[in-house]
Design an enzyme around this catalytic site. Sequence first.
Site, PDB file in Angstrom:
ATOM      1  N   GLY A 253       8.756 -58.027 -20.618  1.00 48.09           N
ATOM      2  CA  GLY A 253       9.636 -56.908 -20.280  1.00 48.09           C
ATOM      3  C   GLY A 253       9.224 -55.743 -21.152  1.00 48.09           C
ATOM      4  O   GLY A 253       9.441 -55.769 -22.364  1.00 48.09           O
ATOM      5  N   HIS A 254       8.554 -54.765 -20.565  1.00 43.53           N
ATOM      6  CA  HIS A 254       8.017 -53.630 -21.325  1.00 43.53           C
ATOM      7  C   HIS A 254       8.799 -52.368 -20.963  1.00 43.53           C
ATOM      8  O   HIS A 254       8.823 -51.962 -19.801  1.00 43.53           O
ATOM      9  CB  HIS A 254       6.521 -53.455 -21.029  1.00 43.53           C
ATOM     10  CG  HIS A 254       5.692 -54.625 -21.472  1.00 43.53           C
ATOM     11  ND1 HIS A 254       4.344 -54.721 -21.251  1.00 43.53           N
ATOM     12  CD2 HIS A 254       6.025 -55.745 -22.151  1.00 43.53           C
ATOM     13  CE1 HIS A 254       3.890 -55.853 -21.765  1.00 43.53           C
ATOM     14  NE2 HIS A 254       4.893 -56.495 -22.314  1.00 43.53           N
TER      15      HIS A 254
ATOM     16  N   GLN B 160       3.755 -60.437 -24.461  1.00 42.64           N
ATOM     17  CA  GLN B 160       4.197 -61.350 -25.520  1.00 42.64           C
ATOM     18  C   GLN B 160       3.628 -60.860 -26.872  1.00 42.64           C
ATOM     19  O   GLN B 160       3.406 -59.671 -27.036  1.00 42.64           O
ATOM     20  CB  GLN B 160       3.805 -62.803 -25.234  1.00 42.64           C
ATOM     21  CG  GLN B 160       4.603 -63.426 -24.092  1.00 42.64           C
ATOM     22  CD  GLN B 160       4.133 -63.008 -22.715  1.00 42.64           C
ATOM     23  OE1 GLN B 160       2.968 -63.144 -22.385  1.00 42.64           O
ATOM     24  NE2 GLN B 160       5.029 -62.520 -21.891  1.00 42.64           N
TER      25      GLN B 160
ATOM     26  N   ASP C 187       8.077 -58.004 -27.897  1.00 37.59           N
ATOM     27  CA  ASP C 187       9.062 -56.915 -27.932  1.00 37.59           C
ATOM     28  C   ASP C 187       8.851 -55.949 -29.106  1.00 37.59           C
ATOM     29  O   ASP C 187       9.800 -55.372 -29.637  1.00 37.59           O
ATOM     30  CB  ASP C 187      10.495 -57.483 -27.970  1.00 37.59           C
ATOM     31  CG  ASP C 187      10.754 -58.409 -26.806  1.00 37.59           C
ATOM     32  OD1 ASP C 187      10.179 -58.173 -25.729  1.00 37.59           O
ATOM     33  OD2 ASP C 187      11.521 -59.384 -26.977  1.00 37.59           O
TER      34      ASP C 187
ATOM     35  N   THR D 161      15.518 -61.078 -19.898  1.00 41.68           N
ATOM     36  CA  THR D 161      16.649 -61.991 -19.661  1.00 41.68           C
ATOM     37  C   THR D 161      17.973 -61.458 -20.203  1.00 41.68           C
ATOM     38  O   THR D 161      19.015 -62.057 -19.959  1.00 41.68           O
ATOM     39  CB  THR D 161      16.374 -63.357 -20.334  1.00 41.68           C
ATOM     40  OG1 THR D 161      16.146 -63.118 -21.733  1.00 41.68           O
ATOM     41  CG2 THR D 161      15.171 -64.052 -19.731  1.00 41.68           C
TER      42      THR D 161
ATOM     43  N   LYS E   5       5.366 -52.523 -27.173  1.00 49.08           N
ATOM     44  CA  LYS E   5       4.047 -52.346 -26.545  1.00 49.08           C
ATOM     45  C   LYS E   5       4.116 -51.380 -25.369  1.00 49.08           C
ATOM     46  O   LYS E   5       3.245 -50.535 -25.195  1.00 49.08           O
ATOM     47  CB  LYS E   5       3.510 -53.706 -26.049  1.00 49.08           C
ATOM     48  CG  LYS E   5       3.290 -54.716 -27.163  1.00 49.08           C
ATOM     49  CD  LYS E   5       2.856 -56.067 -26.619  1.00 49.08           C
ATOM     50  CE  LYS E   5       3.918 -56.801 -25.843  1.00 49.08           C
ATOM     51  NZ  LYS E   5       5.095 -57.240 -26.607  1.00 49.08           N
TER      52      LYS E   5
END
Length: 409
Positions: free
Chosen positions: A40-41, A209, A13, A286, A16
């Site tokens: 999650g980008h 990640q 996070d 999430t 990226k």
Amino acid sequence: MSCKVVIGAQWGDEGKGKIIDILSRDADIIVRYQGGNNAGHTVVIGDREFILHLIPSGILRKGKLCVIGNGVVVDPEALLKEIDMLKAKGIKIDGNLLISESSHVILPYHKVIDKRRGAHIGTTGRGIGPCYVDKMARCGIRMIDIVNKETLRRKLSANLEDSDEFNFGQIYKEYLEYGKKIKKYLVNVSSLLNKAIAKKKDILFEGAQGTLLDIDHGTYPYVTSSSATAGGACTGAGVGPTRIDKVIGVVKAYTTRIGEGPFPTEFKKGLMEKIRTKGKEFGATTGRPRRCGWFDAVIVKHAVTVNGMDEIVVTKLDVLDEMDKIKICTGYRYKGKVYKDFPADIDILEKCIPVYEVRDGWMKDTTSAAKYKDLPENAKKYLARLSKLLNVKIGMVSVGSKREQAFRI
Ligand code: GDP
Ligand code: IMO
Ligand code: MG
């Protein structure tokens, strides 16, 4: 032409997605090479926000080819949903997305096992770990298998042989249907990329990640199950190390982490709330609140080393705008000794007292800075100090979530 790998230098996070979106302007092909829909980008374009989980962030620009490599674990249901989400937002998926035939498939039992056994790690529950376990145990099911009725029957029935919990017929039918829908995207990614390299195309590898979540170099066992570091780009896409020209690390101006595991510089309650609110630190996958803390130079120095970073991009500098004092962790004190290098012993990470240097903040808004010169003096000094401590140059700074809020230095 060049091949660049962009990776996260902390616990994920780092921003990226935003940086890949900027860099993909000059790229021909954008490649995901590890992880899955645990990622999650976020990309913000104007007042529209896109959150991508499996599809490379380059998909938002016209004329770019986006590729999912063999090292990614793909949940077909999540993939098809993401394609639909993009189409609904007016993004064309028409020849611009390709997927490796060899990428492994996440099955319903992976998700169930993950939710059961991954709780102490605080996993995303997406089935990532169990899917990689099957891959390594050589009983995984690959994309190429779900487009072949007989292979899928043989492999799936062998995997479910002793199970009364999962229904073979139901899963078989469901995954054959996915296979029919996904077949048109499947290619030999390694061959495609190597041909593109021969034609001098620009390729961007999008890490998911972060280094401290890498299976080998992270805070094991509180990690994900793939190679999130730069080397993963080679194995996860079938491109040799000699073809990689540059490694860029994305570094948040402070630190965050989601899930369990050691976090030496984690804030106490007051600061935690302040930075979480200002930085909107809630998981893009999430929705869980992210744990927040001061910048930790020990972990990022480790990330610079294991990735062979050529330069870094510092993101979210603006989140520190209202801090009158800013701390940087330069070492860990443990049992009378100060560790300046990343320790493998998780006990040290869990029980150490961080050694901090304290700096004056800049107490000015940076969100409209359009170039390095626009930054307040103390913000420039903060960046210079990070660069010196990490022994790597800063190539770009980001001061907001929007595309325009970043500049090269
Ligand atoms: P990724 O997983 O590394 O792509 O990062 P995420 O998208 O999960 O989380 C980064 C969050 O920070 C997203 O909400 C971005 O929109 C946001 N963001 C990225 N860069 C900046 C920045 O420089 N400043 C601020 N305030 N937000 C940013
Ligand atoms: P991006 O690409 C932050 C964390 C989970 C958990 C651990 C293992 O958006 O930076 P997993 O489901 O992978 O087995 O969970 O890793 N995690 C992430 N944290 N950003 C991510 O991705 C993450 N992907 C996994 O919270 O602690
Ligand atoms: Mg993320």
